[in-house]
Design a protein around this motif. Structure first.
Motif, PDB file in Angstrom:
ATOM      1  N   GLY A 155       0.817  -1.209   0.000  1.00 23.76           N
ATOM      2  CA  GLY A 155       0.000   0.000   0.000  1.00 23.76           C
ATOM      3  C   GLY A 155       0.848   1.254   0.000  1.00 23.76           C
ATOM      4  N   GLU A 156       1.958   1.230   0.733  1.00 23.25           N
ATOM      5  CA  GLU A 156       2.865   2.370   0.735  1.00 23.25           C
ATOM      6  C   GLU A 156       3.468   2.592  -0.651  1.00 23.25           C
ATOM      7  N   LEU A 157       3.801   1.492  -1.322  1.00 27.94           N
ATOM      8  CA  LEU A 157       4.338   1.620  -2.672  1.00 27.94           C
ATOM      9  C   LEU A 157       3.280   2.166  -3.625  1.00 27.94           C
ATOM     10  N   ARG A 158       2.043   1.721  -3.477  1.00 27.67           N
ATOM     11  CA  ARG A 158       0.975   2.218  -4.339  1.00 27.67           C
ATOM     12  C   ARG A 158       0.791   3.727  -4.152  1.00 27.67           C
ATOM     13  N   ARG A 159       0.795   4.188  -2.911  1.00 23.68           N
ATOM     14  CA  ARG A 159       0.635   5.622  -2.661  1.00 23.68           C
ATOM     15  C   ARG A 159       1.819   6.404  -3.204  1.00 23.68           C
ATOM     16  N   SER A 160       3.019   5.842  -3.056  1.00 23.49           N
ATOM     17  CA  SER A 160       4.197   6.496  -3.609  1.00 23.49           C
ATOM     18  C   SER A 160       4.116   6.554  -5.130  1.00 23.49           C
ATOM     19  N   LEU A 161       3.615   5.482  -5.740  1.00 22.19           N
ATOM     20  CA  LEU A 161       3.439   5.458  -7.185  1.00 22.19           C
ATOM     21  C   LEU A 161       2.462   6.541  -7.634  1.00 22.19           C
ATOM     22  N   ASP A 162       1.330   6.649  -6.945  1.00 19.88           N
ATOM     23  CA  ASP A 162       0.338   7.664  -7.309  1.00 19.88           C
ATOM     24  C   ASP A 162       0.937   9.063  -7.242  1.00 19.88           C
ATOM     25  N   ARG A 163       1.714   9.333  -6.169  1.00 20.99           N
ATOM     26  CA  ARG A 163       2.353  10.647  -6.052  1.00 20.99           C
ATOM     27  C   ARG A 163       3.368  10.856  -7.164  1.00 20.99           C
ATOM     28  N   GLY A 164       4.157   9.812  -7.445  1.00 13.76           N
ATOM     29  CA  GLY A 164       5.175   9.932  -8.476  1.00 13.76           C
ATOM     30  C   GLY A 164       4.585  10.192  -9.850  1.00 13.76           C
ATOM     31  N   LEU A 165       3.505   9.495 -10.178  1.00 17.63           N
ATOM     32  CA  LEU A 165       2.868   9.708 -11.473  1.00 17.63           C
ATOM     33  C   LEU A 165       2.234  11.087 -11.559  1.00 17.63           C
ATOM     34  N   ARG A 166       1.808  11.608 -10.397  1.00 14.37           N
ATOM     35  CA  ARG A 166       1.151  12.915 -10.374  1.00 14.37           C
ATOM     36  C   ARG A 166       2.160  14.060 -10.481  1.00 14.37           C
ATOM     37  N   ASP A 167       3.268  13.963  -9.706  1.00 12.67           N
ATOM     38  CA  ASP A 167       4.170  15.115  -9.666  1.00 12.67           C
ATOM     39  C   ASP A 167       5.615  14.795 -10.046  1.00 12.67           C
ATOM     40  N   GLY A 168       5.883  13.534 -10.399  1.00 12.73           N
ATOM     41  CA  GLY A 168       7.223  13.193 -10.877  1.00 12.73           C
ATOM     42  C   GLY A 168       8.242  12.931  -9.800  1.00 12.73           C
ATOM     43  N   HIS A 169       7.842  12.955  -8.530  1.00 11.27           N
ATOM     44  CA  HIS A 169       8.788  12.748  -7.438  1.00 11.27           C
ATOM     45  C   HIS A 169       8.567  11.378  -6.801  1.00 11.27           C
TER      46      HIS A 169
END
Length: 340
Positions: free
Chosen positions: A80-94
């Motif tokens: 779940g932590e990886l999924r949330r990190s993925l969502d943030r990364g796809l949204r803002d590139g970080h």
């Protein structure tokens, strides 16, 4: 070699370069067959493949390869932590994780649909709780997220000579074919993890159930009913390869040697299983080093021929750059779960 790949791809940011280096190391260490095939791609496209593979490998390791003492609940939390990190990364590139940082950059450069990554994460989550599949149709529902979308992620990187929507079903089928090959090879290892990917109705048609598989695994003894079920699953998998095969000619000519090499080597897993008497509950079948080298050498010849033809072809349009209009905003094989 990695610096040359990154330079060719126009990746200059130090943090991004480090992230891509990390993904390439994961590919080289865990995906030997796929890594070999990737070396046949044009140098500037390789970092994207490493990023796609690295993320898939990282998620797969959370599900399968953490310390056995880590319970399902904790695995789910990490995923779940990886999924949330993925969502943030796809949204803002970080992203803090190198695999997320490289993946987000690749998705942006090649206009890869974010839904493909979310479908993949849903399939990984299913592996935490689903231990078998009642029918082949149920299994194909799972492989959409675990394998088909990986083919779709790869398609913008590979490039096509037809409309991408025309090539997409074949790319998806190829991702599934690779994964089904791995399922057949890894029946014993998956059973030890508590999973049976062979459909229950297919097994039952041969008089096989989980208990019989467990007995064979534990005793090292063979059973003709199990062999019959494995042979039928092999035939199903070969059918998916036939379904995917027409898509090879739809790819950019300079990408075809890479995917053809993967096609032959993963198909070779089926040959290795059959040669070994379908003993997948007792040992892992493998494509021999000599065969791998011969296929790779053939791939190199095809690479040189494709590049020579591209130079000689008059008026050939340049391949789209990662951020060209031909790539941005379009819907579109790293590798299926468990690929080696």
């Amino acid at each position: 070699m990695t610096d040359r790949e990154l330079d060719a791809a126009g990746i200059g940011d130090p943090a991004l370069r480090a992230a891509y280096h990390h993904c390439r190391a994961l590919n080289a260490r865990h995906g030997k067959t796929y890594f070999l095939a990737t070396r046949l791609l044009p140098v500037e496209r390789r970092p994207a493949v490493h990023a796609l593979y690295g993320f898939a490998r990282w998620a797969d390791d959370i599900v399968d390869s953490l310390d056995p003492g880590v319970d399902t609940e904790r695995r789910g939390q990490v995923l779940g932590e990886l999924r949330r990190s993925l969502d943030r990364g796809l949204r803002d590139g970080h992203g803090r994780e190198p695999v997320v940082l490289a993946l987000a950059d690749t998705a942006r450069r090649y206009g890869i649909e974010h839904a493909h990554f979310r479908d993949f994460m849903s399939a990984m989550s299913a592996d935490l709780v689903v231990t078998d599949y009642a029918t082949y149709a149920d299994l194909r529902g799972y492989t959409h997220g675990s394998a088909a979308v990986i083919g779709l992620q790869m398609l913008p990187v590979l490039g096509t000579v037809v409309a991408r929507e025309e090539a997409a079903p074949y790319a998806a089928a190829l991702g599934v074919a690779f994964q089904l090959s791995n399922f057949l090879r890894d029946v014993g290892e998956d059973l030890d993890r508590g999973r049976v990917y062979l459909p229950a109705d297919l097994l039952a048609g041969h008089g096989v159930d989980r208990d019989l598989l467990r007995w064979s695994r534990d005793t090292g003894r063979h059973d003709r009913r199990i062999t019959g079920a494995l042979r039928e699953f092999e035939a199903l998998t070969r059918g998916v390869y036939r379904e995917a095969a027409p898509g090879l000619a739809m790819l950019d000519p300079v990408s075809r040697p890479c995917i053809r090499t993967a096609f032959v080597l993963y198909g070779g897993i089926l040959d290795a299983v059959a040669r070994d008497g379908y003993a997948v509950l007792h040992r892992r079948a493998a494509v021999g080093q000599r065969r791998r080298a011969a296929v790779a050498a053939d791939g190199l010849v095809r690479v040189f021929a494709a590049r020579l033809a591209a130079r000689r072809r008059p008026g050939r349009p340049a391949a789209p750059s990662p951020l060209s209009p031909a790539v941005r905003g379009t819907s579109c094989p790293p590798v299926a779960k468990g690929v080696a």
